[in-house]
Design a protein around this motif. Structure first.
Motif, PDB file in Angstrom:
ATOM      1  N   TYR A 210     -50.969  29.843  26.386  1.00 50.91           N
ATOM      2  CA  TYR A 210     -49.684  29.163  26.507  1.00 50.91           C
ATOM      3  C   TYR A 210     -49.560  28.047  25.468  1.00 50.91           C
ATOM      4  O   TYR A 210     -48.544  27.923  24.764  1.00 50.91           O
ATOM      5  N   ASN A 211     -50.625  27.251  25.357  1.00 52.96           N
ATOM      6  CA  ASN A 211     -50.578  26.136  24.412  1.00 52.96           C
ATOM      7  C   ASN A 211     -50.488  26.627  22.970  1.00 52.96           C
ATOM      8  O   ASN A 211     -49.762  26.052  22.152  1.00 52.96           O
TER       9      ASN A 211
ATOM     10  N   LYS B 105     -51.724  29.919  39.574  1.00 53.92           N
ATOM     11  CA  LYS B 105     -51.272  28.960  38.577  1.00 53.92           C
ATOM     12  C   LYS B 105     -50.466  29.676  37.500  1.00 53.92           C
ATOM     13  O   LYS B 105     -50.822  30.768  37.057  1.00 53.92           O
TER      14      LYS B 105
ATOM     15  N   THR C 232     -46.462  27.326  40.371  1.00 54.93           N
ATOM     16  CA  THR C 232     -47.309  28.235  41.152  1.00 54.93           C
ATOM     17  C   THR C 232     -46.481  29.460  41.513  1.00 54.93           C
ATOM     18  O   THR C 232     -45.387  29.335  42.072  1.00 54.93           O
TER      19      THR C 232
ATOM     20  N   GLN D  66     -54.053  28.970  30.000  1.00 55.40           N
ATOM     21  CA  GLN D  66     -53.685  27.669  29.463  1.00 55.40           C
ATOM     22  C   GLN D  66     -53.746  27.675  27.934  1.00 55.40           C
ATOM     23  O   GLN D  66     -52.821  27.204  27.246  1.00 55.40           O
TER      24      GLN D  66
ATOM     25  N   PHE E 200     -47.351  28.892  34.123  1.00 58.05           N
ATOM     26  CA  PHE E 200     -46.670  27.917  33.260  1.00 58.05           C
ATOM     27  C   PHE E 200     -45.240  28.389  33.027  1.00 58.05           C
ATOM     28  O   PHE E 200     -44.994  29.593  32.869  1.00 58.05           O
ATOM     29  N   GLU E 201     -44.384  27.408  32.956  1.00 56.47           N
ATOM     30  CA  GLU E 201     -42.967  27.739  32.772  1.00 56.47           C
ATOM     31  C   GLU E 201     -42.408  26.925  31.609  1.00 56.47           C
ATOM     32  O   GLU E 201     -42.571  25.699  31.567  1.00 56.47           O
ATOM     33  N   ASN E 202     -41.763  27.587  30.709  1.00 55.53           N
ATOM     34  CA  ASN E 202     -41.132  26.914  29.584  1.00 55.53           C
ATOM     35  C   ASN E 202     -39.667  27.346  29.509  1.00 55.53           C
ATOM     36  O   ASN E 202     -39.369  28.538  29.418  1.00 55.53           O
TER      37      ASN E 202
ATOM     38  N   ASP F 275     -40.771  21.892  30.358  1.00 60.78           N
ATOM     39  CA  ASP F 275     -42.102  22.497  30.309  1.00 60.78           C
ATOM     40  C   ASP F 275     -42.815  22.086  31.587  1.00 60.78           C
ATOM     41  O   ASP F 275     -42.883  20.897  31.906  1.00 60.78           O
ATOM     42  N   ALA F 276     -43.308  23.040  32.357  1.00 56.11           N
ATOM     43  CA  ALA F 276     -43.864  22.665  33.658  1.00 56.11           C
ATOM     44  C   ALA F 276     -44.976  23.611  34.062  1.00 56.11           C
ATOM     45  O   ALA F 276     -45.027  24.771  33.636  1.00 56.11           O
ATOM     46  N   ASN F 277     -45.889  23.078  34.887  1.00 65.23           N
ATOM     47  CA  ASN F 277     -46.892  23.910  35.556  1.00 65.23           C
ATOM     48  C   ASN F 277     -46.316  24.308  36.920  1.00 65.23           C
ATOM     49  O   ASN F 277     -45.858  23.452  37.682  1.00 65.23           O
TER      50      ASN F 277
END
Lengths: 178, 198
Positions: free
Chosen positions: A94-95, A121, A116, A91, A123-125, A112-114
């Motif tokens: 990513y941030n 877990k 699976t 996290q 993250f997708e951008n 921008d999404a969380n």
């Protein structure tokens, strides 16, 4: 003169020739990549690419989309492992990356999404990157396996981006750290 | 017909005997006249029939029994010869039919062979064409591809697939240097912070 034999032969010829063409468009064929500690499956018509990206682990691309001048494919998947994120969680990494990523006007955020990935877990951008006047739509999936953060960067022309999702998902869902 | 000829001869003989008996005075004139008239009518009828037969092309009715026997034998011989010829002819017809059938079958077999050969050629041509396309596709894939995109916001060091991450300490050091250089550049230009490589 009876023309039916010629018609039948012509029809059979077209069928046989078409069958030869169809055999070349078998999209169900896949290839596997198993090097540098990672494993993934990708489209069988794609090929490995020489990667000069920072911290790149592997790269594959569609040879039919290669620019003859730059040798860069417009449809590709790039695996990166950012060293700078060692010791930080997914996290945070990513941030940190996207805190300033879109300050560059050549990158335009799309979504921008969380998500699976294989019950893990991630993250997708999704964004559009412009380079040399050419727009490329990117889908960057950040995931962590075995304490290492990997980024699967999938790119294609915006007009072809949706069509390539099945190829992108094939690699993302099969990605494993060995 | 044979009976008709015999009857005619008998009638002529009877007429002669009647005339002889009348000349001898054995029969009366009335009896002679009536019997002569009967015999003459019968002979006339036979002659009329013969003429009609001649007009119909069957004029050989006046032949004798021996002639008819000979003719019958000759006809039998001719008929046997004809039958034999017919048998030969029929046999040759059958043979000719068989030959024609065989020729037709050979023609059909030849056509089928040509068709099968043609289809085989087309089939293998199609396969060759498919392989040609596959090979051309693989030739296209032989074009070297280079990727220099990145998902990162900062410009890290550049590594290749073949020589990555075996020396993490070195890479980290280089990254620090790169980031330092990057900061200096940004402060110098006063523009936006991040540049992507490539």
């Amino acid at each position: 003169m009876n023309i039916y034999p010629f018609l039948i032969v012509t029809l059979l010829s077209l069928i046989v020739l078409a069958s030869g063409c169809v055999s070349n468009t078998n999209l169900n064929q896949t290839k596997t990549y198993s090097q540098n500690g990672i494993y993934f499956v990708y489209n069988g018509t794609w090929e490995n690419a020489n990667v000069s990206s920072p911290n790149a682990v592997a790269g594959v691309g569609d040879p039919n989309t290669v620019n003859p001048q730059t040798h860069e494919p417009t449809t590709f998947i790039l695996i990166q492992k950012p060293n700078s994120t060692l010791g930080t969680d997914l996290q945070t990494a990513y941030n940190q990356n996207y805190a300033t990523f879109f300050n560059n006007t050549s990158n335009q955020r799309v979504s921008d999404a969380n998500i699976t990935v294989n019950n893990n877990k991630a993250f997708e951008n999704v964004y559009i990157s412009t380079s040399g006047g050419v727009q490329t739509e990117m889908r960057a999936v950040w995931l962590s396996q075995n304490g290492q953060i990997y980024v699967i960067l999938c790119g294609a022309l915006p007009s072809n981006f949706e069509n390539q999702q099945k190829n992108f998902n094939l690699t993302i869902n099969s990605f494993k750290v060995q | 017909m044979i009976d008709i000829i015999n009857d005619k001869d008998k009638l002529i003989q009877s007429l002669r005997e009647l005339e002889f008996n009348f000349e001898k005075g054995k029969i009366s004139k009335d009896s002679y006249s009536s019997q002569k008239k009967i015999l003459t009518d019968k002979i006339d009828n036979i002659e009329i029939v013969n003429r009609v037969k001649k007009l119909q092309g069957k004029g050989e009715v006046e032949r004798t029994l021996d002639d008819w026997t000979k003719k019958k034998k000759e006809d039998q011989v001719v008929q046997e010869e004809n039958e034999e010829l017919m048998r030969k002819y029929m046999t040759s017809t059958k043979t000719r039919d068989l030959r024609t059938t065989k020729e037709k079958k050979r023609g059909i077999t030849r056509n089928r062979t040509i068709l099968a050969t043609l289809l085989a050629v087309i089939f293998f041509s199609g396969i060759a064409f498919g392989f040609l396309l596959i090979n051309s596709s693989s030739q296209a894939s032989a074009v070297p591809m280079t990727l220099n995109q990145t998902a990162f916001s900062t410009s890290n060091h550049t590594t290749n697939v073949t020589n990555n991450t075996n020396s993490l300490n070195t890479n980290t050091t280089q990254t620090s240097q790169s980031q330092t250089t990057k900061t200096n550049t940004i402060s110098g230009t006063g523009s936006g912070t991040n540049n992507t490589t490539g």
